[in-house]
Motif scaffolding. Structure first.
Motif, PDB file in Angstrom:
ATOM      1  N   LEU A  32      11.972 -14.028  -0.530  1.00  0.00           N
ATOM      2  CA  LEU A  32      11.283 -12.736  -0.570  1.00  0.00           C
ATOM      3  C   LEU A  32      12.327 -11.631  -0.600  1.00  0.00           C
ATOM      4  O   LEU A  32      13.355 -11.727   0.047  1.00  0.00           O
ATOM      5  CB  LEU A  32      10.395 -12.576   0.668  1.00  0.00           C
ATOM      6  CG  LEU A  32       9.227 -13.543   0.766  1.00  0.00           C
ATOM      7  CD1 LEU A  32       8.421 -13.242   2.019  1.00  0.00           C
ATOM      8  CD2 LEU A  32       8.351 -13.475  -0.479  1.00  0.00           C
ATOM      9  N   GLY A  80       5.028 -16.735  -0.119  1.00  0.00           N
ATOM     10  CA  GLY A  80       4.575 -15.376  -0.426  1.00  0.00           C
ATOM     11  C   GLY A  80       4.285 -15.213  -1.904  1.00  0.00           C
ATOM     12  O   GLY A  80       4.043 -16.191  -2.605  1.00  0.00           O
ATOM     13  N   ASP A 107       7.361  -6.639  -0.990  1.00  0.00           N
ATOM     14  CA  ASP A 107       6.595  -7.694  -0.336  1.00  0.00           C
ATOM     15  C   ASP A 107       6.897  -9.091  -0.842  1.00  0.00           C
ATOM     16  O   ASP A 107       6.492 -10.066  -0.232  1.00  0.00           O
ATOM     17  CB  ASP A 107       5.084  -7.456  -0.544  1.00  0.00           C
ATOM     18  CG  ASP A 107       4.649  -6.119   0.015  1.00  0.00           C
ATOM     19  OD1 ASP A 107       5.367  -5.600   0.887  1.00  0.00           O
ATOM     20  OD2 ASP A 107       3.607  -5.601  -0.423  1.00  0.00           O
ATOM     21  N   GLY A 108       7.521  -9.188  -1.987  1.00  0.00           N
ATOM     22  CA  GLY A 108       7.667 -10.521  -2.554  1.00  0.00           C
ATOM     23  C   GLY A 108       8.962 -10.718  -3.299  1.00  0.00           C
ATOM     24  O   GLY A 108       9.934  -9.996  -3.109  1.00  0.00           O
TER      25      GLY A 108
END
Ligand SMILES: Nc1ncnc2c1ncn2[C@@H]1O[C@H](COP(=O)(O)OP(=O)(O)O)[C@@H](O)[C@H]1O
Ligand SMILES: [Mg+2]
Length: 148
Positions: A32, A80, A107-108
Motif C-alpha cells: 500500500l 487492500g 489508500d492503496g
C-alpha cells in the motif's frame, strides 16, 4: 532478492508469459502506498504486465480489461485496493485528480500506464518499469525514483 535489488535491474522478457511472470512478482511485493509507472510505447506490454500484477494482488486470475476507456479500475485484494490506470486518453493532468488519483495513492497501491500524462501531478517517489523492444521480446528496466 531484497527490494533494492529487485527494483534496480534490467531483464529480458522473451515472450508475453515472461511479462506476466514479472507482473506477478511485482504484485507479490507491492505494498500500500506504492506507485508503479509502466512506461513504454503502444504494444510494449504494459497491460500484460498489469494483468500479472492484478492476479498476484487479488490472489486469483480474473478479467483484467485494459482501462483505456474508463481510465481507472480498482481491484480488491487481501492487502487492500490496487488501482490500475491507463491515462493514454487523459486530456489534461487535472483530470487524473477527478479520477481519484490522490485517494488511490493514499489508500492503496497504484499502477499507471502512460504516467507521462500526469505532468505536474506525477508523484516524485515511485517505482518504474520501462518496457522496450528487444529482438523477439522486450527489455524491462526496473528502477526506483525519488529516494528509497
Ligand atoms: N515480452 C514480450 N514479448 C513479446 N510479446 C509480448 C511481450 N509482452 C507482451 N507482449 C505482447 O505484446 C502485445 C501488446 O501488449 P499490451 O500489454 O497490450 O501492450 P500495451 O499495454 O503496452 O499497449 C500483446 O499481444 C502481448 O501479448
Ligand atoms: Mg495498455
Amino acid at each position: 532478492m531484497d527490494g533494492a535489488a529487485f527494483w534496480n535491474r534490467e531483464l529480458v522478457l522473451p515472450d508475453a508469459a515472461a511479462t506476466l511472470r514479472l507482473g506477478r512478482e511485482v504484485g507479490l511485493r507491492l505494498a500500500l502506498g506504492q506507485i508503479v509507472f509502466l512506461i513504454g510505447e503502444l504494444g510494449a506490454g504494459k497491460t500484460t504486465l498489469a494483468r500479472g500484477v492484478v492476479a498476484a494482488w487479488t490472489g486469483h486470475e480474473q478479467e483484467t480489461p485494459s482501462p483505456s476507456y474508463t481510465l481507472a479500475q480498482g481491484y480488491d485484494g487481501p492487502r487492500g485496493i490496487l488501482t490500475h490506470m491507463d491515462l493514454y486518453r487523459l486530456n489534461r493532468p487535472e483530470e487524473a485528480l477527478e479520477l481519484g488519483l490522490e485517494d488511490a495513492m493514499q489508500d492503496g497501491a497504484v499502477l499507471i500506464e502512460w504516467p507521462e500524462r500526469l505532468g505536474f501531478y506525477a508523484p516524485q517517489r515511485r517505482l518504474e518499469i520501462a518496457l522496450s523492444w528487444q529482438k523477439a521480446g522486450r527489455l524491462a528496466r526496473l528502477s526506483h525514483k525519488g529516494g528509497a
